[in-house]
Design an enzyme around this catalytic site. Structure first.
Site, PDB file in Angstrom:
ATOM      1  N   LYS A 181       0.841  -1.202   0.000  1.00 23.29           N
ATOM      2  CA  LYS A 181       0.000   0.000   0.000  1.00 23.29           C
ATOM      3  C   LYS A 181       0.873   1.248   0.000  1.00 23.29           C
ATOM      4  O   LYS A 181       1.510   1.584   1.000  1.00 23.29           O
ATOM      5  CB  LYS A 181      -0.919   0.055   1.218  1.00 23.29           C
ATOM      6  CG  LYS A 181      -1.987   1.134   1.012  1.00 23.29           C
ATOM      7  CD  LYS A 181      -2.739   1.501   2.258  1.00 23.29           C
ATOM      8  CE  LYS A 181      -2.042   2.548   3.068  1.00 23.29           C
ATOM      9  NZ  LYS A 181      -1.822   3.830   2.360  1.00 23.29           N
ATOM     10  N   GLU A 256       9.674   0.790  10.777  1.00 21.77           N
ATOM     11  CA  GLU A 256      10.704   1.829  10.627  1.00 21.77           C
ATOM     12  C   GLU A 256       9.975   3.155  10.801  1.00 21.77           C
ATOM     13  O   GLU A 256       9.177   3.542   9.950  1.00 21.77           O
ATOM     14  CB  GLU A 256      11.389   1.690   9.266  1.00 21.77           C
ATOM     15  CG  GLU A 256      12.724   2.402   9.220  1.00 21.77           C
ATOM     16  CD  GLU A 256      12.631   3.774   8.627  1.00 21.77           C
ATOM     17  OE1 GLU A 256      12.414   4.733   9.415  1.00 21.77           O
ATOM     18  OE2 GLU A 256      12.746   3.884   7.405  1.00 21.77           O
ATOM     19  N   CYS A 290      12.966  10.589   7.626  1.00 29.45           N
ATOM     20  CA  CYS A 290      12.880  10.115   9.007  1.00 29.45           C
ATOM     21  C   CYS A 290      14.203  10.216   9.746  1.00 29.45           C
ATOM     22  O   CYS A 290      14.224  10.380  10.956  1.00 29.45           O
ATOM     23  CB  CYS A 290      12.341   8.691   9.039  1.00 29.45           C
ATOM     24  SG  CYS A 290      13.187   7.623   7.889  1.00 29.45           S
ATOM     25  N   GLU A 391       8.985  15.258  16.051  1.00 32.05           N
ATOM     26  CA  GLU A 391       9.415  15.210  14.656  1.00 32.05           C
ATOM     27  C   GLU A 391       8.615  16.228  13.843  1.00 32.05           C
ATOM     28  O   GLU A 391       7.392  16.188  13.828  1.00 32.05           O
ATOM     29  CB  GLU A 391       9.185  13.792  14.112  1.00 32.05           C
ATOM     30  CG  GLU A 391       9.808  13.586  12.768  1.00 32.05           C
ATOM     31  CD  GLU A 391       9.720  12.136  12.312  1.00 32.05           C
ATOM     32  OE1 GLU A 391       8.682  11.492  12.542  1.00 32.05           O
ATOM     33  OE2 GLU A 391      10.691  11.648  11.711  1.00 32.05           O
TER      34      GLU A 391
END
Ligand code: ADP
Length: 487
Positions: A181, A256, A290, A391
């Site tokens: 996906k 992850e 990331c 983040e």
């Protein structure tokens, strides 16, 4: 100045199709550089996921992929790598249209790295060994390394084709089937990759690509009892949800997730290299990475000099049309992301951080409609401020001073994340000590954002678990069977 790259006719064909692939409830996906509609893509709902999972299940259970002769699977993966390279310009254009990242990045980083990943895992197909174990000689005990089965692979929007390659390369090499996906923001290159996989001769049902939303299609994949493993790259928040959801079926999971990586510049570092590394570490892909080095720790005596130099270099990076070869910083991927990042800029200013440059949306002429945020260098940041803890996923770096090696490690590790870290020093012993002390899955010394399919990547702490790439990914996509035979 070079002219902006003009679109290939194949790209025009691909984006102008009335609807790409299945249509259930078509959605409009906007172009991040202009805010205009780019393409129409079918939205996979739970029924499509059901069809896709069943197809992947059949393709696994009847052996059409796991029992293919290894050299045949190897040849297939090599062919995919070749096809990606043959279509590199086209794929890079699609990626840039969809994600907004500079064409120079898509063309020279994302697409070649995707091809390299398939090629690397092609090599492993013929090297997956089991072992003979030293059991009592009344028995013969050996291990088989078998594929896990149907893999639900859910990927983000920041490196759409590359993340598809990180997932599919090792999964297919090990004989698994997949329901992939792509992120709802960036489904195009994954769908085009699907066409290339078929062209390379992939048997039906081995890879199924379901563009759809996380809460519908994504969740349906995660919950499906016929899915044996989930491989997820995305936010820590969704990663935790997947962790909870999969406890019901105990399927294998690799995650992850996010990061708030420390990039540490010691006083004895090569200043120019450190500034350039910091720049790449945080503004590559407009900071939507990331492992971005968003907390730039600088030894106190160098703090002002490095901050000023970084601001000056960042100011020199052209922001604008991602197809302009001089553009270094593109728009953010979506309106939501624009709002999130500008929200953090306001929070930072309220907390007392000072933007040396940037600190706001870029609404310069021609960019008003796009999702552009100016590269931002904050000083006056403490490691306990919100902008240093959460983040942001945008072109924003916080420069934070430190006293000595001990303090650098302490502050660097003072985060819930542990994906990556950078160290800049000319002192080899210090580099080794700090590399060991940092709790992060990847440590770059005198470099940043360097990748290779052979080098494992993954997180400590809330950055997730499992290692992608390298031979470590083989552990994610195989399981070991112990077989006993009475002699
Ligand atoms: P971001 O916040 O950076 O967009 P997300 O973690 O929300 O990252 O998204 C990463 C991927 O996870 C996307 O493909 C998204 O559709 C998918 N996703 C989002 N929510 C869920 C969920 N609840 N279950 C499964 N997949 C999800």
């Amino acid at each position: 100045m070079q002219a902006a790259v003009s679109l290939q006719s194949e790209v025009e064909r691909f984006v102008s199709a009335p609807v790409r692939k299945m249509l259930i409830d078509g959605k409009w996906a906007p172009n991040p550089a202009t805010g205009e509609v780019l393409a129409r893509v079918a939205e996979a709902g739970p029924e499509d996921v059901e069809r896709a999972v069943r197809a992947a299940r059949r393709a696994f259970d009847d052996g059409r992929w796991p029992h293919t002769a290894p050299p045949e699977r190897e040849r297939f993966l090599l062919k995919v790598a070749d096809l990606i390279e043959a279509h590199a310009d086209e794929l890079a254009q699609l990626e840039t249209l969809d994600n907004g990242k500079p064409f120079m990045e898509s063309r020279h980083v994302d697409i070649p790295a995707a091809a390299a990943t398939f090629r690397y895992y092609a090599g492993w197909v013929t090297k997956l060994y089991g072992e003979t174990n030293p059991s009592d000689e009344a028995y013969f005990n050996f291990t088989l390394r078998e594929p896990v089965g149907v893999c639900g692979q859910i990927i983000p929007w920041n490196f759409p084709l590359l993340m598809a390659a990180w997932k599919l390369g090792p999964a297919l090499a090990c004989g698994n089937t997949s329901v992939l996906k792509p992120a709802e923001q960036t489904p195009l290159t994954a769908l085009r990759l699907g066409e290339l996989l078929l062209e390379a001769g992939l048997p039906e049902g081995v890879v199924n690509i379901v563009p759809g939303f996380g809460e519908t299609a994504g969740r349906a994949i995660v919950r499906h009892p016929m899915v044996d493993k989930i491989a997820f790259t995305g936010s820590t928040e969704v990663g935790k949800e997947i962790h909870r959801e999969t406890s019901a079926t105990l399927k294998r999971v690799s995650l992850e997730l996010g990061g708030k990586s420390p990039n540490i510049v010691f006083g004895d570092a090569d200043t120019e290299a450190a500034v350039q590394g910091a720049l790449l570490g945080v503004f590559f892909c407009a900071g939507q990475v990331c492992c971005a080095g968003t907390r730039l720790f600088v030894e106190q005596k160098m703090h002002d000099e490095i901050a000023q130099k970084l601001a000056k270099s960042a100011e020199g990076m052209k922001q604008g049309n991602p197809f302009d070869p001089d553009t270094r910083v593109g728009p953010l991927v979506s309106k939501e992301q624009l709002e999130r990042v500008t929200g953090y800029l306001e929070i930072g200013k309220k907390e007392g951080a000072k933007p040396l440059i940037g600190g706001e949306r870029n609404t310069a002429k021609g960019l008003e409609k796009g999702y552009f945020v100016k590269p931002t260098v904050f000083t006056g940041v403490r490691n306990d401020m919100k902008i240093a803890r959460e983040e942001i996923f945008g072109p924003v770096v916080s420069v934070i001073p430190f006293k000595d090696e001990h303090d650098a490690v302490l502050q660097g590790n003072d985060t819930t994340y542990g994906l990556a870290a950078g160290i800049w020093t000319r002192d080899v012993s210090k580099a080794h000590r700090v590399a060991r002390a940092l709790r992060a899955g990847t440590v770059w010394i005198n470099c940043y954002n360097v990748f290779d399919p052979a080098a494992p990547f993954g997180g400590y702490k809330e950055s997730g678990y499992g290692r992608e790439l390298g031979r470590y990914a083989l552990d994610l996509y195989t399981q070991v069977k112990s077989v006993w035979l009475k002699v």
